[in-house]
Design a protein around this motif. Structure first.
Motif, mmCIF file in Angstrom:
data_model
loop_
_atom_site.group_PDB
_atom_site.id
_atom_site.type_symbol
_atom_site.label_atom_id
_atom_site.label_comp_id
_atom_site.label_asym_id
_atom_site.label_seq_id
_atom_site.Cartn_x
_atom_site.Cartn_y
_atom_site.Cartn_z
ATOM 1 N N THR A 257 0.843 -1.196 0.000
ATOM 2 C CA THR A 257 0.000 0.000 0.000
ATOM 3 C C THR A 257 0.880 1.249 0.000
ATOM 4 N N GLY A 258 0.564 2.185 -0.903
ATOM 5 C CA GLY A 258 1.340 3.416 -0.986
ATOM 6 C C GLY A 258 2.605 3.305 -1.805
ATOM 7 N N SER A 259 2.760 2.210 -2.526
ATOM 8 C CA SER A 259 3.983 2.013 -3.314
ATOM 9 C C SER A 259 3.937 2.741 -4.662
ATOM 10 N N GLY A 260 2.758 3.224 -5.068
ATOM 11 C CA GLY A 260 2.644 3.972 -6.322
ATOM 12 C C GLY A 260 1.897 3.248 -7.422
ATOM 13 N N LYS A 261 1.209 2.162 -7.087
ATOM 14 C CA LYS A 261 0.493 1.373 -8.120
ATOM 15 C C LYS A 261 -0.599 2.209 -8.780
ATOM 16 N N THR A 262 -1.452 2.817 -7.968
ATOM 17 C CA THR A 262 -2.564 3.613 -8.514
ATOM 18 C C THR A 262 -2.046 4.841 -9.246
ATOM 19 N N THR A 263 -0.931 5.387 -8.805
ATOM 20 C CA THR A 263 -0.345 6.553 -9.475
ATOM 21 C C THR A 263 -0.003 6.228 -10.926
ATOM 22 N N ILE A 264 0.495 5.028 -11.174
ATOM 23 C CA ILE A 264 0.813 4.617 -12.551
ATOM 24 C C ILE A 264 -0.448 4.654 -13.414
ATOM 25 N N VAL A 265 -1.562 4.182 -12.859
ATOM 26 C CA VAL A 265 -2.835 4.192 -13.583
ATOM 27 C C VAL A 265 -3.278 5.629 -13.864
ATOM 28 N N LYS A 266 -3.156 6.513 -12.877
ATOM 29 C CA LYS A 266 -3.573 7.909 -13.048
ATOM 30 C C LYS A 266 -2.733 8.609 -14.114
ATOM 31 N N LEU A 267 -1.451 8.264 -14.161
ATOM 32 C CA LEU A 267 -0.587 8.860 -15.187
ATOM 33 C C LEU A 267 -0.982 8.370 -16.575
ATOM 34 N N LEU A 268 -1.341 7.085 -16.700
ATOM 35 C CA LEU A 268 -1.770 6.546 -17.984
ATOM 36 C C LEU A 268 -3.038 7.241 -18.474
ATOM 37 N N LEU A 269 -3.935 7.558 -17.552
ATOM 38 C CA LEU A 269 -5.181 8.248 -17.906
ATOM 39 C C LEU A 269 -4.976 9.754 -18.068
ATOM 40 N N ARG A 270 -3.768 10.204 -17.826
ATOM 41 C CA ARG A 270 -3.402 11.620 -17.839
ATOM 42 C C ARG A 270 -4.264 12.450 -16.894
ATOM 43 N N LEU A 271 -4.514 11.907 -15.716
ATOM 44 C CA LEU A 271 -5.098 12.723 -14.665
ATOM 45 C C LEU A 271 -4.035 13.665 -14.116
ATOM 46 N N TYR A 272 -2.793 13.264 -14.235
ATOM 47 C CA TYR A 272 -1.639 14.110 -13.920
ATOM 48 C C TYR A 272 -0.657 14.003 -15.084
ATOM 49 N N ASP A 273 0.149 15.039 -15.276
ATOM 50 C CA ASP A 273 1.218 14.997 -16.272
ATOM 51 C C ASP A 273 2.500 14.488 -15.624
ATOM 52 N N VAL A 274 3.257 13.705 -16.371
ATOM 53 C CA VAL A 274 4.506 13.153 -15.848
ATOM 54 C C VAL A 274 5.525 14.279 -15.672
ATOM 55 N N ASP A 275 6.445 14.092 -14.726
ATOM 56 C CA ASP A 275 7.525 15.063 -14.539
ATOM 57 C C ASP A 275 8.645 14.820 -15.546
ATOM 58 N N SER A 276 8.891 13.558 -15.856
ATOM 59 C CA SER A 276 9.901 13.232 -16.861
ATOM 60 C C SER A 276 9.533 11.911 -17.524
ATOM 61 N N GLY A 277 10.103 11.665 -18.683
ATOM 62 C CA GLY A 277 9.743 10.476 -19.437
ATOM 63 C C GLY A 277 8.512 10.716 -20.284
ATOM 64 N N SER A 278 7.965 9.654 -20.857
ATOM 65 C CA SER A 278 6.770 9.789 -21.691
ATOM 66 C C SER A 278 5.924 8.531 -21.627
ATOM 67 N N ILE A 279 4.636 8.703 -21.909
ATOM 68 C CA ILE A 279 3.689 7.591 -21.990
ATOM 69 C C ILE A 279 3.076 7.630 -23.379
ATOM 70 N N ARG A 280 3.122 6.510 -24.085
ATOM 71 C CA ARG A 280 2.618 6.471 -25.453
ATOM 72 C C ARG A 280 1.591 5.368 -25.622
ATOM 73 N N ILE A 281 0.598 5.647 -26.456
ATOM 74 C CA ILE A 281 -0.384 4.646 -26.882
ATOM 75 C C ILE A 281 -0.310 4.580 -28.401
ATOM 76 N N ASP A 282 0.016 3.412 -28.924
ATOM 77 C CA ASP A 282 0.218 3.223 -30.375
ATOM 78 C C ASP A 282 1.228 4.227 -30.927
ATOM 79 N N GLY A 283 2.271 4.482 -30.154
ATOM 80 C CA GLY A 283 3.343 5.361 -30.605
ATOM 81 C C GLY A 283 3.084 6.838 -30.408
ATOM 82 N N ARG A 284 1.911 7.204 -29.962
ATOM 83 C CA ARG A 284 1.562 8.624 -29.815
ATOM 84 C C ARG A 284 1.605 9.027 -28.346
#
Length: 570
Positions: A364-391
């Motif tokens: 609990t609190g390890s960041g699992k749900t945060t990964i999901v929120k970043l994928l949904l772009r509820l928050y913007d990443v600080d560094s790196g990128s998330i792509r769906i079909d290359g976009r």
């Protein structure tokens, strides 16, 4: 102030009509003392009863016109206030729904609720009262002064001597009062937050016998509201007695001067009676103006709070197109993110091909749900990128992005509506899709046992369902739209092992082309996933299949043995 101008501008025609009607009605009120003075000093000495009745009838006619126009103007004022605040409330609600998760966190849910309720109520009162009294009081004040000038300029100068003191008093008290009302609304935010917490956590409070503790805590917050309101009202309450003091001093001076002037034959009794009537009108107008300033101070504080939200710029803006050739369906490329500049997740890197399943497990609190929120772009990443079909997802419109997903969260919600509407969620899905999703989510059995089936009506938050039934309804909602990407954030924690196994088989059978991301506490839920991430303190400490993690990741292996006793889980 900008808020009032912006939302009253489209209603300026109705506003001008209402103010004109109110102005004419107020002028009729101002004629009454003048006619009375004329009757006393001119008409009565002639002894002509017909002339007395004629001018008396004129007074009655003016009174009727004033009353009718005042009622009509008040109705028009209420309509303008209603329509203006309806638009304000609509735009405010729309703006709140489009705030990013971080912006919503910054303002806080209780503050957003109070801005949408108590603040807009203050705006309604302010707009309505400003039309009803905001025109009448100044017209009576200025008109009364002009009338007294025509009656007796000397007495008018005596009366005017106290007005500068009244004006300075209103200015300084109002200047001090606006910040106090803003502070009051902040205390109301705290009260809303406390009540919301107590209602949401009612079962926990009762289970832990903390009712008395919460009563004491609520009393402290409630006292904060009382103290803030008392401070604001004490400051503004000084206005009325000070105004009465200044105006009554003026009245006394006018009476003394009037007695001298009548005794010297410089004026007539009828003029004095009319003058005193006008003075009373001016006195009431000044008191009304002080009331306007009190309410306007509160309305201005609320307007600033509402305007702050309405002027908030979108944080999650669509960036220029960033697309590369990539065969992967979902790619996290060395993603890092922190809620308050401290990294919550760091260097998250994985690839998912279309139709594959990713399992994410960790404490609990390890960041699992945060990964999901970043994928949904509820928050913007600080560094790196998330792509769906290359976009890159930050180059997608949010509506376009979110239509790709079917999601269930840890703390999801159900509306006080039918099961069918909760599953459909306004998407106008065919009934067969809804029924198919309930079958895959293992909800069909319990839904068929209900008298109305999918037309069974839920209470708010689905409190008339068990935890497992809620989760199956939420799973049905996520599956109903045949999503491209399915995100299940600890969505089977209330299901027994047998139902959980059936759910996984149904997903493998009916949603083979759907890429699935499952956040879980139980290894049995993700054991068959194509790839599993073991997360600890926001970092990936293990990545691979179940078999690979059993060989290479000791924390994963420990969880497995603790949950299964070392035996293979189906």
């Amino acid at each position: 102030m900008k808020l009032f101008i912006e939302y009253l501008k489209p209603l300026r025609g109705r506003l001008a009509s209402g103010l004109t009607v109110k102005f004419i009605g107020t002028i009729m009120d101002l004629f009454l003392p003048l006619i009375l003075a004329f009757i006393i000093d001119v008409v009565i000495p002639t002894g002509n009863i017909n002339r007395v009745l004629l001018w008396g009838g004129a007074m009655v006619l003016c009174s009727i016109i004033a009353i009718v126009l005042s009622i009509k103007a008040n109705q028009m004022a209420s309509g303008v206030a209603r329509d203006a605040v309806e638009r304000i409330r609509h735009d405010l609600y729309e703006k709140i729904t489009y705030l990013s998760a971080s912006q919503a966190d910054q303002y806080g849910t209780p503050s957003l609720i109070s801005r949408l309720t108590s603040d807009t109520y203050n705006l309604h009162r302010t707009i309505g009262l400003m039309q009803r009294i905001g025109v009448r009081a100044p017209v009576l004040l200025i008109g009364g002064i002009l009338m007294t000038v025509t009656l007796d300029p000397v007495l008018t100068l005596v009366m005017m001597g106290v007005l500068p003191f009244a004006t300075v008093t209103i200015y300084y008290i109002s200047k001090k009062g606006v910040p106090l009302f803003d502070q009051l609304q902040q205390e109301v935010d705290k009260l809303v937050r406390t009540v919301r917490e107590n209602i949401t956590g009612a079962r926990v409070i009762k289970a832990l016998s903390k009712t008395e503790y919460e009563k004491v805590r609520f009393e402290g917050v409630n006292q904060g509201v009382v103290d803030a309101e008392t401070s604001a009202n004490k400051t503004m309450a000084a206005t009325t007695p000070l105004m009465n003091l200044f105006l009554n001093i003026g009245l006394t001076l006018v009476l003394l001067t009037s007695a001298y002037r009548v005794n010297e034959g410089l004026t007539q009794p009828g003029v004095i009676i009319a003058f005193m009537t006008y003075f009373t009108i001016i006195l009431n107008a000044m008191l009304s103006i002080t009331r306007i300033f009190v309410l306007f101070s509160k309305g201005l504080a609320s307007a600033d709070r509402v305007h702050t939200i309405l002027q908030t710029e979108p944080e999650l803006e669509v960036q220029p197109l960033d697309e590369i050739e990539d065969s992967a369906h979902v790619r996290f490329d060395h993603v890092s993110f922190g809620y308050e500049k401290n990294n919550t997740v760091e260097d998250i890197d994985f690839v998912l091909n279309r139709g594959e399943t990713l399992g994410i497990i960790g404490a609990t609190g390890s960041g699992k749900t945060t990964i999901v929120k970043l994928l949904l772009r509820l928050y913007d990443v600080d560094s790196g990128s998330i792509r769906i079909d290359g976009r890159n997802i930050n180059s997608m419109d949010l509506e376009e992005l979110h239509t790709k997903f079917g999601v269930t969260f840890q703390r999801d919600f159900l509306y006080a509506d039918t099961l069918s509407e909760n599953i459909d969620f306004g998407r106008q899905l065919p009934e067969e899709d809804i029924l198919q999703s309930t079958e895959a989510a293992q909800a069909e059995e319990f839904i068929e046992s209900l008298d109305e089936g999918v037309d069974h009506r839920l209470t708010a938050k689905g409190t008339n369902l068990s935890g497992g039934q809620k989760q199956r309804v939420l799973l049905s909602r996520a599956l109903a739209g045949d999503p491209e990407i399915l995100v299940l954030d600890d969505s089977s924690s209330a299901l027994d092992y047998k139902t959980d196994a059936k759910l996984r088989k149904a997903l493998n059978k009916h949603y083979q082309e759907t890429t699935t991301i499952m956040v879980a506490q139980r290894i049995s839920s993700i054991q068959q996933a194509d790839q599993i991430l073991m997360i600890d303190k926001g970092q990936i400490i293990g990545k691979g299949t179940h078999k690979e993690l059993m060989e290479t990741c000791e924390p994963y292996r420990d969880i497995y043995f603790n949950q299964s006793g070392g035996e293979e889980i189906a």
